[in-house]
Design a protein around this motif. Sequence first.
Motif, PDB file in Angstrom:
ATOM      1  N   ALA A   1      -4.752 -10.886  12.987  1.00  0.00           N
ATOM      2  CA  ALA A   1      -5.824 -11.281  13.804  1.00  0.00           C
ATOM      3  C   ALA A   1      -5.931 -12.779  13.276  1.00  0.00           C
ATOM      4  CB  ALA A   1      -7.258 -10.472  13.308  1.00  0.00           C
ATOM      5  N   GLY A   2      -5.654 -13.171  12.000  1.00  0.00           N
ATOM      6  CA  GLY A   2      -5.574 -14.760  11.788  1.00  0.00           C
ATOM      7  C   GLY A   2      -4.586 -15.702  12.908  1.00  0.00           C
ATOM      8  N   GLY A   3      -3.560 -14.928  12.781  1.00  0.00           N
ATOM      9  CA  GLY A   3      -2.403 -15.553  13.537  1.00  0.00           C
ATOM     10  C   GLY A   3      -2.965 -15.813  15.145  1.00  0.00           C
ATOM     11  N   ARG A   4      -3.386 -14.598  15.472  1.00  0.00           N
ATOM     12  CA  ARG A   4      -3.828 -14.596  16.960  1.00  0.00           C
ATOM     13  C   ARG A   4      -5.151 -15.829  17.090  1.00  0.00           C
ATOM     14  NH1 ARG A   4      -3.214  -9.070  16.739  1.00  0.00           N
ATOM     15  NH2 ARG A   4      -5.537  -8.933  16.173  1.00  0.00           N
ATOM     16  N   MET A   5      -5.779 -15.853  16.135  1.00  0.00           N
ATOM     17  CA  MET A   5      -6.968 -16.793  16.363  1.00  0.00           C
ATOM     18  C   MET A   5      -6.605 -18.012  16.251  1.00  0.00           C
ATOM     19  SD  MET A   5     -10.699 -16.883  14.313  1.00  0.00           S
ATOM     20  CE  MET A   5     -11.055 -15.256  14.105  1.00  0.00           C
ATOM     21  N   ASN A   6      -5.452 -18.326  15.430  1.00  0.00           N
ATOM     22  CA  ASN A   6      -4.900 -19.792  15.560  1.00  0.00           C
ATOM     23  C   ASN A   6      -4.167 -19.997  16.824  1.00  0.00           C
ATOM     24  OD1 ASN A   6      -5.717 -20.813  13.075  1.00  0.00           O
ATOM     25  ND2 ASN A   6      -3.810 -19.856  11.905  1.00  0.00           N
ATOM     26  N   THR A   7      -3.549 -19.167  17.275  1.00  0.00           N
ATOM     27  CA  THR A   7      -2.735 -19.098  18.559  1.00  0.00           C
ATOM     28  C   THR A   7      -3.934 -19.837  19.829  1.00  0.00           C
ATOM     29  OG1 THR A   7      -1.168 -17.685  18.138  1.00  0.00           O
ATOM     30  CG2 THR A   7      -1.331 -18.332  20.195  1.00  0.00           C
ATOM     31  N   ARG A   8      -5.070 -18.955  19.813  1.00  0.00           N
ATOM     32  CA  ARG A   8      -6.237 -18.979  20.617  1.00  0.00           C
ATOM     33  C   ARG A   8      -6.567 -20.462  20.363  1.00  0.00           C
ATOM     34  NH1 ARG A   8      -8.511 -13.007  20.514  1.00  0.00           N
ATOM     35  NH2 ARG A   8      -6.914 -12.145  22.108  1.00  0.00           N
ATOM     36  N   LEU A   9      -7.011 -20.687  19.382  1.00  0.00           N
ATOM     37  CA  LEU A   9      -7.534 -22.337  18.981  1.00  0.00           C
ATOM     38  C   LEU A   9      -6.635 -23.228  19.476  1.00  0.00           C
ATOM     39  CD1 LEU A   9      -9.398 -21.561  15.487  1.00  0.00           C
ATOM     40  CD2 LEU A   9     -10.308 -22.356  17.617  1.00  0.00           C
ATOM     41  N   GLY A  10      -5.125 -23.165  19.207  1.00  0.00           N
ATOM     42  CA  GLY A  10      -4.219 -24.099  19.569  1.00  0.00           C
ATOM     43  C   GLY A  10      -4.311 -24.082  21.145  1.00  0.00           C
ATOM     44  N   THR A  11      -4.440 -22.821  21.911  1.00  0.00           N
ATOM     45  CA  THR A  11      -4.486 -23.049  23.218  1.00  0.00           C
ATOM     46  C   THR A  11      -5.726 -23.760  23.721  1.00  0.00           C
ATOM     47  OG1 THR A  11      -3.347 -20.847  23.104  1.00  0.00           O
ATOM     48  CG2 THR A  11      -4.458 -21.538  25.221  1.00  0.00           C
ATOM     49  N   ALA A  12      -6.876 -23.698  22.885  1.00  0.00           N
ATOM     50  CA  ALA A  12      -8.074 -24.208  23.256  1.00  0.00           C
ATOM     51  C   ALA A  12      -7.912 -25.859  23.602  1.00  0.00           C
ATOM     52  CB  ALA A  12      -9.180 -23.913  22.522  1.00  0.00           C
ATOM     53  N   TRP A  13      -7.004 -26.349  22.549  1.00  0.00           N
ATOM     54  CA  TRP A  13      -6.608 -27.947  22.436  1.00  0.00           C
ATOM     55  C   TRP A  13      -5.955 -28.409  23.569  1.00  0.00           C
ATOM     56  CZ3 TRP A  13      -8.252 -31.337  18.810  1.00  0.00           C
ATOM     57  CH2 TRP A  13      -9.097 -31.115  17.904  1.00  0.00           C
ATOM     58  N   ALA A  14      -5.078 -27.561  24.005  1.00  0.00           N
ATOM     59  CA  ALA A  14      -4.036 -27.726  25.025  1.00  0.00           C
ATOM     60  C   ALA A  14      -5.049 -27.695  26.398  1.00  0.00           C
ATOM     61  CB  ALA A  14      -2.773 -26.816  25.395  1.00  0.00           C
ATOM     62  N   VAL A  15      -5.622 -26.691  26.551  1.00  0.00           N
ATOM     63  CA  VAL A  15      -6.522 -26.477  27.765  1.00  0.00           C
ATOM     64  C   VAL A  15      -7.604 -27.599  27.901  1.00  0.00           C
ATOM     65  CG1 VAL A  15      -8.086 -25.061  28.955  1.00  0.00           C
ATOM     66  CG2 VAL A  15      -6.315 -24.131  27.866  1.00  0.00           C
ATOM     67  N   THR A  16      -8.222 -27.830  26.980  1.00  0.00           N
ATOM     68  CA  THR A  16      -9.246 -28.904  27.047  1.00  0.00           C
ATOM     69  C   THR A  16      -8.685 -30.104  27.176  1.00  0.00           C
ATOM     70  OG1 THR A  16      -9.509 -28.861  24.721  1.00  0.00           O
ATOM     71  CG2 THR A  16     -11.123 -27.550  25.739  1.00  0.00           C
ATOM     72  N   PHE A  17      -7.672 -30.558  26.497  1.00  0.00           N
ATOM     73  CA  PHE A  17      -7.106 -32.079  26.874  1.00  0.00           C
ATOM     74  C   PHE A  17      -6.554 -31.998  28.335  1.00  0.00           C
ATOM     75  CE2 PHE A  17      -8.290 -32.830  22.580  1.00  0.00           C
ATOM     76  CZ  PHE A  17      -8.359 -34.086  22.483  1.00  0.00           C
TER      77      PHE A  17
END
Lengths: 101, 205
Positions: free
Chosen positions: B93-109
Amino acid sequence: MSELDPVIHAQARLRVVASLAAMPNNASITFPRLQKLLEMTAGNLSTHLRKLEEAGYVRQSKTIEGRTPVTYVEITPAGLAAFERYTAQIRSLIDPTGASS
Amino acid sequence: MDEDEKSPSPAESWAIIDAQRRQVREDLNADDRILYGIWGVAWGLGYLAMFLTVGDRGEPTAIGGGVFAGLLIAALIVTIVHSERRARGLGGAGGRMNTRLGTAWAVTFGATFFIYGGMFSHGLEGEGVGVVTNALPCLIVACLFMGSGAAWNDTRQYRLGIWIAASVAIASVIGVPYLHLVMAVLGGGGFLAAAFLAHRDRRQA
């Protein structure tokens, strides 16, 4: 005081459990990365993980990433509780007055 | 008796537990000193370069913008390489949450660049452009820091998010050309203060 948990109170398994309990954000870890972290042989690590799994302290899950099978290892809630109990026992053995806690 | 099965003394047990905690932290946790430090330097020097090279009418110049962009790209590369190395082999779950947060950076920028394109193609002009083009990405950083800080119970990151939001709000009210100086001091300074506090915590641990 109750007996120290024999499953955890062995040098190699204590290293495994202490590492899994300290994973950042309760993450699971792949078998090879854990092996590298602990600098243990694959056979040795497998043996200790099996004992921890039999006690219900560790869970191993197999998955496919790309085309490669990957085994993830994580500590279970029961394992975490047992490790916290063990740590508290060790702390009280070292410092029976509890002055340092 | 097999060395692995040997029962350690209480002091040995404590030493093993302590050593494994340290090793996990050193090998698997991202080092906040490096990440906050590199962004503190990038923001501090980059915004300062923007401020020092500003044109007669307060407009940014190619030199200032180039220095800032270069520092941001360098900080981004260090962040990605460092985080990937530390998080390699971690899942759940921790790894998945990190991946999603990483994706959020790419999407928003990624979305930010389209918004910039829209702003210019629809004829937005004047000093306000400088304020908005700076505020938008900074506010994304602030929001994602607060989100990550809340998700991981990382109080320092959460507070840094609030600090960056406050810094960009102040800088936006002040406007160009001092906007960049305010961002260098408050924004860059905020990152460097967080790096210093992370360093102090490590020494005390």
